[in-house]
Write a protein that holds these residues in place. Structure first.
Motif, short mmCIF file in Angstrom:
data_model
loop_
_atom_site.label_atom_id
_atom_site.label_comp_id
_atom_site.label_asym_id
_atom_site.label_seq_id
_atom_site.Cartn_x
_atom_site.Cartn_y
_atom_site.Cartn_z
N ALA A 131 0.83 -1.21 0.00
CA ALA A 131 0.00 0.00 0.00
C ALA A 131 0.86 1.26 0.00
CB ALA A 131 -0.94 0.00 1.21
N HIS A 132 1.95 1.23 0.77
CA HIS A 132 2.84 2.39 0.84
C HIS A 132 3.53 2.64 -0.50
CE1 HIS A 132 5.55 5.31 2.58
NE2 HIS A 132 6.58 4.64 2.08
N ILE A 133 4.00 1.58 -1.15
CA ILE A 133 4.65 1.72 -2.45
C ILE A 133 3.68 2.30 -3.46
CG2 ILE A 133 5.61 0.42 -4.39
CD1 ILE A 133 6.88 -1.44 -2.32
N ASN A 134 2.46 1.83 -3.45
CA ASN A 134 1.45 2.34 -4.37
C ASN A 134 1.18 3.82 -4.13
OD1 ASN A 134 -0.47 2.30 -6.38
ND2 ASN A 134 -2.09 1.59 -5.02
N ASP A 135 1.02 4.21 -2.86
CA ASP A 135 0.77 5.62 -2.54
C ASP A 135 1.95 6.50 -2.94
OD1 ASP A 135 -1.67 4.90 -1.55
OD2 ASP A 135 -1.02 4.93 0.56
N GLU A 136 3.16 6.03 -2.64
CA GLU A 136 4.35 6.83 -2.98
C GLU A 136 4.51 6.98 -4.48
OE1 GLU A 136 6.67 8.48 -1.13
OE2 GLU A 136 5.33 8.14 0.55
N PHE A 137 4.26 5.90 -5.22
CA PHE A 137 4.40 5.99 -6.66
C PHE A 137 3.40 6.98 -7.25
CE2 PHE A 137 3.17 4.60 -10.93
CZ PHE A 137 4.38 4.78 -11.57
N LEU A 138 2.16 6.93 -6.79
CA LEU A 138 1.15 7.84 -7.31
C LEU A 138 1.42 9.28 -6.88
CD1 LEU A 138 -2.09 5.72 -6.88
CD2 LEU A 138 -0.81 6.17 -8.98
N ALA A 139 1.96 9.46 -5.68
CA ALA A 139 2.22 10.82 -5.19
C ALA A 139 3.45 11.44 -5.84
CB ALA A 139 2.40 10.79 -3.67
N THR A 140 4.48 10.66 -6.10
CA THR A 140 5.72 11.23 -6.63
C THR A 140 5.93 10.96 -8.11
OG1 THR A 140 6.98 9.26 -6.03
CG2 THR A 140 6.89 11.03 -4.41
N GLY A 141 5.21 10.02 -8.66
CA GLY A 141 5.40 9.68 -10.07
C GLY A 141 5.20 10.85 -11.01
N LYS A 142 4.20 11.68 -10.73
CA LYS A 142 3.94 12.83 -11.60
C LYS A 142 5.10 13.83 -11.58
CE LYS A 142 1.12 14.60 -7.89
NZ LYS A 142 -0.21 14.57 -7.39
N TYR A 143 5.77 13.96 -10.43
CA TYR A 143 6.91 14.87 -10.34
C TYR A 143 8.14 14.31 -11.06
CZ TYR A 143 3.97 17.15 -6.92
OH TYR A 143 2.93 17.78 -6.30
N ILE A 144 8.29 13.01 -11.03
CA ILE A 144 9.39 12.39 -11.76
C ILE A 144 9.20 12.58 -13.26
CG2 ILE A 144 10.47 10.16 -12.32
CD1 ILE A 144 9.89 9.34 -9.41
N ILE A 145 7.99 12.38 -13.74
CA ILE A 145 7.70 12.57 -15.16
C ILE A 145 7.86 14.03 -15.54
CG2 ILE A 145 5.87 12.44 -16.90
CD1 ILE A 145 4.87 9.93 -15.38
N LEU A 146 7.36 14.95 -14.72
CA LEU A 146 7.51 16.38 -15.00
C LEU A 146 8.99 16.78 -15.02
CD1 LEU A 146 6.19 19.17 -15.41
CD2 LEU A 146 6.22 19.41 -12.91
N GLY A 147 9.77 16.27 -14.07
CA GLY A 147 11.20 16.57 -14.03
C GLY A 147 11.93 16.05 -15.25
N ALA A 148 11.55 14.86 -15.72
CA ALA A 148 12.17 14.31 -16.92
C ALA A 148 11.84 15.17 -18.15
CB ALA A 148 11.71 12.87 -17.14
N ILE A 149 10.61 15.66 -18.22
CA ILE A 149 10.22 16.52 -19.35
C ILE A 149 10.98 17.84 -19.31
CG2 ILE A 149 8.30 17.84 -20.33
CD1 ILE A 149 6.48 15.47 -19.51
#
Length: 134
Positions: free
Chosen positions: A80-98
């Motif tokens: 559950a924690h991995i899922n929450d962390e991925f959804l919370a930070t994944g958008k920032y990782i993608i934005l940073g890559a762009i």
């Protein structure tokens, strides 16, 4: 009991001595905090220090009781924690890559080298560690 019993248990071959010490952790259902006094007693009875460190590290890892209890205690909460962390930070990782891709595409390396050469701006932008002249 003789103090040398532990020395007779350890193989003379260096490689097999490490394997034996690592596998001893299977027989000690003790966590990483509880294994310290056990290994200390072994060292006092003649166990070489380097093999004691192997037992200290291996015991909490290879012990099936400790492994199983940790797995069941943490498995559901971890997923559950991995899922929450991925959804919370994944958008920032993608934005940073762009943003990084856009900067590297449209700005020349000379701009970053110029920032690195400026004595006052480079510590603020962190360029002193990121770019060097080639």
């Amino acid at each position: 009991m003789s103090e040398r019993w532990i020395q007779r248990m350890i193989p003379k071959n260096f490689f097999f001595a490490f394997i034996t010490a690592a596998l001893l952790g299977i027989f000690f259902p003790i966590c990483e905090c509880g294994i310290i006094p056990v290994v200390r007693g072994f060292i006092k009875r003649g166990l070489p220090l380097h093999l004691g460190v192997v037992i200290l590290i291996a015991s909490p890892i290879v012990n099936p009781i400790v492994f199983t209890s940790t797995y069941f205690a943490k498995a559901i909460a971890t997923i559950a924690h991995i899922n929450d962390e991925f959804l919370a930070t994944g958008k920032y990782i993608i934005l940073g890559a762009i943003v990084t891709g856009l900067i590297q595409t449209f700005l020349s390396r000379d701009h970053f080298v110029a920032l690195n050469d400026n004595r006052w701006i480079s510590p603020i932008t962190g360029q002193g560690l990121k770019t060097t002249r080639i």
